[in-house]
Design an enzyme around this catalytic site. Structure first.
Site, PDB file in Angstrom:
ATOM      1  CG  HIS A   1      23.745  42.751  43.044  1.00  9.89           C
ATOM      2  ND1 HIS A   1      23.861  42.104  41.845  1.00  9.89           N
ATOM      3  CD2 HIS A   1      24.497  43.871  42.936  1.00  9.89           C
ATOM      4  CE1 HIS A   1      24.663  42.799  41.043  1.00  9.89           C
ATOM      5  NE2 HIS A   1      25.060  43.884  41.682  1.00  9.89           N
TER       6      HIS A   1
ATOM      7  CG  ASP B   1      25.845  38.661  47.235  1.00 12.22           C
ATOM      8  OD1 ASP B   1      27.077  38.854  47.281  1.00 12.22           O
ATOM      9  OD2 ASP B   1      25.080  39.346  46.521  1.00 12.22           O
TER      10      ASP B   1
ATOM     11  CD  GLN C   1      28.924  45.881  48.214  1.00  9.59           C
ATOM     12  OE1 GLN C   1      29.780  46.531  48.829  1.00  9.59           O
ATOM     13  NE2 GLN C   1      28.781  45.984  46.906  1.00  9.59           N
TER      14      GLN C   1
ATOM     15  CE  LYS D   1      30.775  43.951  43.885  1.00 13.36           C
ATOM     16  NZ  LYS D   1      30.425  45.151  43.120  1.00 13.36           N
TER      17      LYS D   1
ATOM     18  CB  CYS E   1      22.616  45.358  40.110  1.00 11.91           C
ATOM     19  SG  CYS E   1      23.688  45.843  38.763  1.00 11.91           S
TER      20      CYS E   1
END
Lengths: 150, 439
Positions: B151, B228, B231, B254, B394
């Site tokens: 991303h 990261d 997700q 999120k 993104c």
């Protein structure tokens, strides 16, 4: 189906999005002054490069290359129809302004087919603010290309 | 009523989530009951932002109605209470990822968390911090490694760090299906590598990366491993200590929380050796006209008035996830993800990005459909009340690598039913004919 979608994607738009007038960048004819603009929509990645040819106050040729949604591609195609065969700079600028006014009107201004030709079918886009940029991409490119050719 | 529940109230059910349970879960999410374009909303954009249960929304309101005060300052009762809420929230979120509470720094979102990290490295490079900070110096000859599927939030901050310091940015490429080329990873990560930053689960491909292997590769070369978790943390059990990852960034919105809050996890010894990024009030010990001394982590990285009500609400979100059971949520989303991929693959002209049916993925699927631009697909679906994401998500370099400018993404969460997926697939089946796409 609500019917609203058909108002947005009128058959005329879908047709232009497939049989695209003016697609494929061509050099400006000899003796004319070229003007070019590249426009990019960072939210969706759509882009277009548009080239105009000027002879004095007359715009005599248009061609473009781009990649984008059906609305953006069809808008470039109907713009080509307007320029094809020649149009004065003032006339083209006024049509761009008119097109922009219709698109930003949120459905309150009905497009005049006499002025905009097939581009009048884009009236439905004005109810979808997120799509106005798609329709305007090539028309903004034409404005910028005009400036570049001055 | 305590704003932040204690761990003893948490019990994890064992039976698998099914549509019947989801129908109860949905009652907790007021936004899902609405009509969009004369159809019931089918929300398949949780990968971009998730919806909030009423308890989360109420927690933020309750904070402002009952507890609002500046934290870490002021001796009045309200300020003490607000500080308790703020710090208990930190403990709750830290527990959720297996961290200690002094290892969780509040940020506005994951993007800010990653920027904090890269700017702290920059500041160390500029000579700021203590002797301990020298381990974060990045200079010409050093290499920063990311992946081709990142991303932009986990790419551009590293690009900028490389520009500022003269270091070289390298990346682990993906193959034609979007899988990380692990055969190349071992060569890309080498003695010059200072940092390896990569996503746990791709927001486009839905794949779950071999995180343990990448962390081991980084550590074998003496590099920091930065994950990261945008997700993964909302959707999968993530334990930072089991992973032995050095840093982890994630966003509250999120994972059923409010916008405006995210976090950076860092190992305590690392955070305490790093110079600050944002400076000002609340992060100092002693200030003179010539300079200042700084608090230890996490406060060192929390200058100015913080997102207090959001922290309180995020703790309630985390509690909601734990009560439902993160493992159970992951299993349910894997079911939905499979259903999405299998259904999409049966539609003519559809190319699903990332791992095919049968390979592990989180509950999302991005795809290209021949002859119809993603933006048009999104518009078509919106007309039926279906919310999906269209565009490059993104991740422009990844799309370019896959030969695309844009794609359409459907992403699920614990409140999606199999009926949501089926309704979406049914709509997808008529997209190409609506737009007159040639087969």
């Amino acid at each position: 189906m609500s019917g609203a979608l058909e108002q947005l994607y009128q058959q005329i738009i879908l047709d232009h999005s497939k049989l695209r007038h003016g697609e494929g960048l061509r050099p400006a004819p000899d003796g004319s002054v070229p003007g070019e603009s590249h426009q990019y929509n960072p939210t969706c990645g759509d882009e277009i490069t548009l080239r105009l040819a000027r002879n004095g106050e007359q715009i005599t040729a248009i061609s473009w290359a781009g990649d984008g949604c059906s609305i953006s591609m069809a808008a470039a195609s109907v713009l080509t129809e307007i320029v094809d065969g020649g149009i004065s700079e003032a006339d083209l600028l006024s049509k761009v302004d008119n097109f922009r006014d219709v698109l930003r009107s949120r459905g309150t201004i009905e497009a005049d087919e006499e002025v905009l030709g097939d581009a009048a079918a884009f009236s439905g886009v004005s109810r979808y603010p997120a799509r106005v940029k798609c329709a305007m991409l090539s028309w903004v490119a034409a404005e910028e290309a005009l400036l570049a050719s001055r | 009523m305590p704003v932040v529940p204690t761990p003893t109230t948490l019990t994890e059910a064992t039976a698998a989530i099914d549509d019947r349970e989801v129908s109860h879960i949905r009652n907790d999410f007021p936004i899902l009951a609405q009509q969009v374009n004369d159809n019931g909303l089918v929300y398949l954009d949780s990968g971009a932002t998730s919806q909030n249960p009423l308890s989360v929304i109420e927690a933020e309101q309750e904070f402002y109605e009952q507890r609002n005060a500046a934290v870490h300052r002021g001796a009045h009762s309200l300020a003490v209470g607000a500080t308790d809420v703020f710090e208990e929230a930190r403990e709750a979120v830290a527990r959720f990822i297996g961290a200690r509470s002094n290892e969780v720094v509040w940020t506005a979102n994951a993007t800010e968390a990653l920027n904090l990290l890269t700017y702290s490295f920059s500041n160390a490079t500029a000579g700021r911090g203590s002797d301990d900070s020298r381990r974060f110096v990045v200079q010409p000859g050093d290499e920063i490694v990311v992946t081709e599927m990142e991303h932009h939030a986990n790419l551009i901050p590293w690009q900028e760090l490389a520009f500022r310091t003269g270091a070289t940015l390298r990346y682990i490429p993906v193959d034609d299906d979007g899988a990380l080329r692990m055969d190349e990873a071992a060569a890309v990560i080498n003695e010059a590598t200072k940092v390896v930053a990569f996503t746990h689960a791709s927001n486009v491909l839905g794949c779950i990366n071999p995180v343990e292997e990448l962390i081991a590769l980084a550590h074998a070369r003496g590099a920091f491993a930065v994950l990261d978790g945008c997700q993964s943390v909302p959707h999968l059990p993530v334990d930072v200590k089991a992973l032995d990852v050095d840093f982890l960034a994630f966003s509250g919105h999120k994972m059923l929380g409010p916008t405006g809050i995210g976090a950076l996890y860092g190992k305590a010894d690392l955070l305490n050796a790093m110079p600050p990024f944002l400076t000002g009030g609340s992060m100092i010990t002693k200030v003179t006209m010539e300079g200042a001394d700084y608090l230890p982590a996490p406060n060192r990285f929390e200058a100015g008035t913080q997102q207090i009500s959001q922290a309180a609400a995020l703790a309630v979100a985390v509690n909601y996830l734990q009560e439902t059971g993160v493992k159970r949520i992951a299993a349910w989303e894997a079911t939905l993800g499979r259903r999405l991929v299998e259904g999409l693959q049966q539609i003519e002209g559809v190319r699903v990005l990332g791992p095919g049916a049968g390979t592990e993925r989180i509950g999302l699927a991005a795809f290209d459909i021949a002859g119809v631009h993603a933006h048009d697909v999104g518009q078509f679906l919106d007309d039926r009340g279906i919310a999906v994401r269209v565009g490059h998500h993104c991740a422009q370099p990844l799309h370019r690598r896959l030969g695309l400018i844009a794609s359409t993404r459907a992403s699920t969460y614990l409140y999606n039913t199999t009926a949501d997926v089926d309704y979406f697939l049914e709509a997808m089946a008529s997209v190409r004919s609506f737009f007159g796409a040639r087969s």
